[in-house]
Design a protein around this motif. Structure first.
Motif, PDB file in Angstrom:
ATOM      1  N   CYS A   7       0.872  -1.172   0.000  1.00 31.37           N
ATOM      2  CA  CYS A   7       0.000   0.000   0.000  1.00 31.37           C
ATOM      3  C   CYS A   7       0.914   1.228   0.000  1.00 31.37           C
ATOM      4  O   CYS A   7       2.141   1.102  -0.019  1.00 31.37           O
ATOM      5  CB  CYS A   7      -0.937  -0.020   1.211  1.00 31.37           C
ATOM      6  SG  CYS A   7      -0.070   0.192   2.778  1.00 31.37           S
ATOM      7  N   HIS A   8       0.335   2.417   0.066  1.00 31.05           N
ATOM      8  CA  HIS A   8       1.174   3.607  -0.026  1.00 31.05           C
ATOM      9  C   HIS A   8       2.013   3.861   1.223  1.00 31.05           C
ATOM     10  O   HIS A   8       3.193   4.183   1.147  1.00 31.05           O
ATOM     11  CB  HIS A   8       0.314   4.842  -0.337  1.00 31.05           C
ATOM     12  CG  HIS A   8       1.141   6.056  -0.624  1.00 31.05           C
ATOM     13  ND1 HIS A   8       1.349   7.046   0.301  1.00 31.05           N
ATOM     14  CD2 HIS A   8       1.850   6.387  -1.724  1.00 31.05           C
ATOM     15  CE1 HIS A   8       2.139   7.954  -0.234  1.00 31.05           C
ATOM     16  NE2 HIS A   8       2.459   7.585  -1.463  1.00 31.05           N
ATOM     17  N   CYS A   9       1.414   3.670   2.399  1.00 34.36           N
ATOM     18  CA  CYS A   9       2.155   3.955   3.636  1.00 34.36           C
ATOM     19  C   CYS A   9       3.108   2.821   4.003  1.00 34.36           C
ATOM     20  O   CYS A   9       3.991   3.000   4.837  1.00 34.36           O
ATOM     21  CB  CYS A   9       1.193   4.245   4.787  1.00 34.36           C
ATOM     22  SG  CYS A   9       0.324   2.802   5.406  1.00 34.36           S
ATOM     23  N   GLY A  10       2.910   1.657   3.396  1.00 39.18           N
ATOM     24  CA  GLY A  10       3.849   0.548   3.604  1.00 39.18           C
ATOM     25  C   GLY A  10       3.477  -0.425   4.712  1.00 39.18           C
ATOM     26  O   GLY A  10       4.170  -1.414   4.924  1.00 39.18           O
ATOM     27  N   GLY A  53      -3.641  -7.096  10.131  1.00 38.63           N
ATOM     28  CA  GLY A  53      -4.484  -6.317  11.041  1.00 38.63           C
ATOM     29  C   GLY A  53      -4.724  -4.873  10.596  1.00 38.63           C
ATOM     30  O   GLY A  53      -5.473  -4.137  11.226  1.00 38.63           O
ATOM     31  N   GLU A  54      -4.076  -4.472   9.509  1.00 39.69           N
ATOM     32  CA  GLU A  54      -4.215  -3.092   9.007  1.00 39.69           C
ATOM     33  C   GLU A  54      -5.279  -2.984   7.933  1.00 39.69           C
ATOM     34  O   GLU A  54      -5.559  -1.896   7.430  1.00 39.69           O
ATOM     35  CB  GLU A  54      -2.886  -2.603   8.400  1.00 39.69           C
ATOM     36  CG  GLU A  54      -1.684  -2.697   9.310  1.00 39.69           C
ATOM     37  CD  GLU A  54      -1.813  -1.789  10.529  1.00 39.69           C
ATOM     38  OE1 GLU A  54      -2.464  -0.731  10.420  1.00 39.69           O
ATOM     39  OE2 GLU A  54      -1.269  -2.167  11.581  1.00 39.69           O
ATOM     40  N   LEU A  55      -5.850  -4.125   7.566  1.00 44.99           N
ATOM     41  CA  LEU A  55      -6.759  -4.142   6.418  1.00 44.99           C
ATOM     42  C   LEU A  55      -8.223  -4.007   6.816  1.00 44.99           C
ATOM     43  O   LEU A  55      -8.663  -4.564   7.823  1.00 44.99           O
ATOM     44  CB  LEU A  55      -6.590  -5.453   5.643  1.00 44.99           C
ATOM     45  CG  LEU A  55      -5.261  -5.622   4.903  1.00 44.99           C
ATOM     46  CD1 LEU A  55      -5.040  -7.085   4.542  1.00 44.99           C
ATOM     47  CD2 LEU A  55      -5.230  -4.751   3.658  1.00 44.99           C
ATOM     48  N   THR A  56      -8.949  -3.264   6.033  1.00 43.03           N
ATOM     49  CA  THR A  56     -10.404  -3.194   6.158  1.00 43.03           C
ATOM     50  C   THR A  56     -10.987  -3.889   4.934  1.00 43.03           C
ATOM     51  O   THR A  56     -10.402  -3.835   3.850  1.00 43.03           O
ATOM     52  CB  THR A  56     -10.861  -1.716   6.194  1.00 43.03           C
ATOM     53  OG1 THR A  56     -10.350  -1.130   7.374  1.00 43.03           O
ATOM     54  CG2 THR A  56     -12.378  -1.601   6.208  1.00 43.03           C
ATOM     55  N   THR A  57     -12.116  -4.557   5.130  1.00 42.04           N
ATOM     56  CA  THR A  57     -12.743  -5.285   4.027  1.00 42.04           C
ATOM     57  C   THR A  57     -14.014  -4.570   3.594  1.00 42.04           C
ATOM     58  O   THR A  57     -14.834  -4.203   4.427  1.00 42.04           O
ATOM     59  CB  THR A  57     -13.103  -6.713   4.474  1.00 42.04           C
ATOM     60  OG1 THR A  57     -11.902  -7.365   4.889  1.00 42.04           O
ATOM     61  CG2 THR A  57     -13.721  -7.507   3.337  1.00 42.04           C
ATOM     62  N   TYR A  58     -14.142  -4.365   2.297  1.00 43.61           N
ATOM     63  CA  TYR A  58     -15.352  -3.754   1.746  1.00 43.61           C
ATOM     64  C   TYR A  58     -16.060  -4.770   0.861  1.00 43.61           C
ATOM     65  O   TYR A  58     -15.446  -5.375  -0.022  1.00 43.61           O
ATOM     66  CB  TYR A  58     -14.976  -2.506   0.938  1.00 43.61           C
ATOM     67  CG  TYR A  58     -16.165  -1.815   0.316  1.00 43.61           C
ATOM     68  CD1 TYR A  58     -17.183  -1.298   1.118  1.00 43.61           C
ATOM     69  CD2 TYR A  58     -16.280  -1.669  -1.060  1.00 43.61           C
ATOM     70  CE1 TYR A  58     -18.281  -0.669   0.556  1.00 43.61           C
ATOM     71  CE2 TYR A  58     -17.369  -1.026  -1.638  1.00 43.61           C
ATOM     72  CZ  TYR A  58     -18.368  -0.529  -0.825  1.00 43.61           C
ATOM     73  OH  TYR A  58     -19.446   0.095  -1.384  1.00 43.61           O
ATOM     74  N   LEU A  59     -17.348  -4.959   1.121  1.00 43.98           N
ATOM     75  CA  LEU A  59     -18.150  -5.897   0.337  1.00 43.98           C
ATOM     76  C   LEU A  59     -19.315  -5.131  -0.274  1.00 43.98           C
ATOM     77  O   LEU A  59     -19.880  -4.254   0.366  1.00 43.98           O
ATOM     78  CB  LEU A  59     -18.714  -7.001   1.234  1.00 43.98           C
ATOM     79  CG  LEU A  59     -17.716  -7.867   1.991  1.00 43.98           C
ATOM     80  CD1 LEU A  59     -18.429  -8.681   3.076  1.00 43.98           C
ATOM     81  CD2 LEU A  59     -16.988  -8.807   1.043  1.00 43.98           C
ATOM     82  N   THR A  72      -4.933   2.940   7.049  1.00 42.74           N
ATOM     83  CA  THR A  72      -4.195   4.185   7.235  1.00 42.74           C
ATOM     84  C   THR A  72      -4.173   5.043   5.976  1.00 42.74           C
ATOM     85  O   THR A  72      -4.516   6.215   6.013  1.00 42.74           O
ATOM     86  CB  THR A  72      -2.748   3.882   7.681  1.00 42.74           C
ATOM     87  OG1 THR A  72      -2.804   3.142   8.892  1.00 42.74           O
ATOM     88  CG2 THR A  72      -1.943   5.164   7.893  1.00 42.74           C
ATOM     89  N   CYS A  73      -3.776   4.454   4.843  1.00 40.79           N
ATOM     90  CA  CYS A  73      -3.606   5.280   3.639  1.00 40.79           C
ATOM     91  C   CYS A  73      -4.713   5.067   2.614  1.00 40.79           C
ATOM     92  O   CYS A  73      -4.771   5.788   1.620  1.00 40.79           O
ATOM     93  CB  CYS A  73      -2.233   5.034   3.016  1.00 40.79           C
ATOM     94  SG  CYS A  73      -2.029   3.397   2.305  1.00 40.79           S
ATOM     95  N   GLY A  74      -5.582   4.081   2.836  1.00 46.38           N
ATOM     96  CA  GLY A  74      -6.719   3.888   1.938  1.00 46.38           C
ATOM     97  C   GLY A  74      -6.421   3.143   0.650  1.00 46.38           C
ATOM     98  O   GLY A  74      -7.323   2.880  -0.143  1.00 46.38           O
ATOM     99  N   THR A  75      -5.159   2.804   0.426  1.00 51.78           N
ATOM    100  CA  THR A  75      -4.792   2.115  -0.814  1.00 51.78           C
ATOM    101  C   THR A  75      -5.381   0.710  -0.855  1.00 51.78           C
ATOM    102  O   THR A  75      -5.268  -0.037   0.111  1.00 51.78           O
ATOM    103  CB  THR A  75      -3.255   1.994  -0.914  1.00 51.78           C
ATOM    104  OG1 THR A  75      -2.688   3.290  -0.800  1.00 51.78           O
ATOM    105  CG2 THR A  75      -2.841   1.350  -2.240  1.00 51.78           C
TER     106      THR A  75
END
Ligand SMILES: [Zn+2]
Length: 115
Positions: A7-10, A53-59, A72-75
């Motif tokens: 992702c962008h923030c790493g 643990g940094e990931l959000t899931t969109y369905l 964090t960065c939305g990527t």
């Protein structure tokens, strides 16, 4: 061939096995907004290295595809899904693989809007 992605923030990083030649650009309401170029690979070729643990899931829609993005960065670097027969796949956003030369890729237009 192996490619490193993030992702962008790493916080979220991963590696993929294989070489992309053709990617999908889809015109559905979600892909259009995000501007994805997606490379579909068997899940076994995808390895998340950091950031579970940094990931959000969109369905959305039929909720068959788990779109994963960094809190964090939305990527959104990838999504998880399945082929109709049930084999797990990863849809990798090649824009998040910095060493891939995207000018060499064949773009396949997918009419997701009509599905
Ligand atoms: Zn991030």
């Amino acid at each position: 061939m192996q490619h490193q992605g993030s992702c962008h923030c790493g916080k979220v990083s991963f590696e993929v096995e294989g070489e992309p030649t053709e990617v999908n650009e889809c015109n559905c309401s979600y892909c259009s907004r995000k501007g994805f170029q997606l490379w579909f690979i068997p899940r076994g070729q995808f390895k998340l290295k950091t950031g579970e643990g940094e990931l959000t899931t969109y369905l959305f829609n039929r909720k068959h595809i788990a779109h994963k993005f960094c809190k964090t960065c939305g990527t959104q670097a990838f999504a998880y899904g399945e082929y109709p027969k049930g084999n797990p796949i990863a849809a990798v956003n090649v824009r998040c693989l910095p060493d891939v030369d995207r000018s060499k890729l064949k773009i396949k237009q997918v009419d997701g809007k009509s599905f």
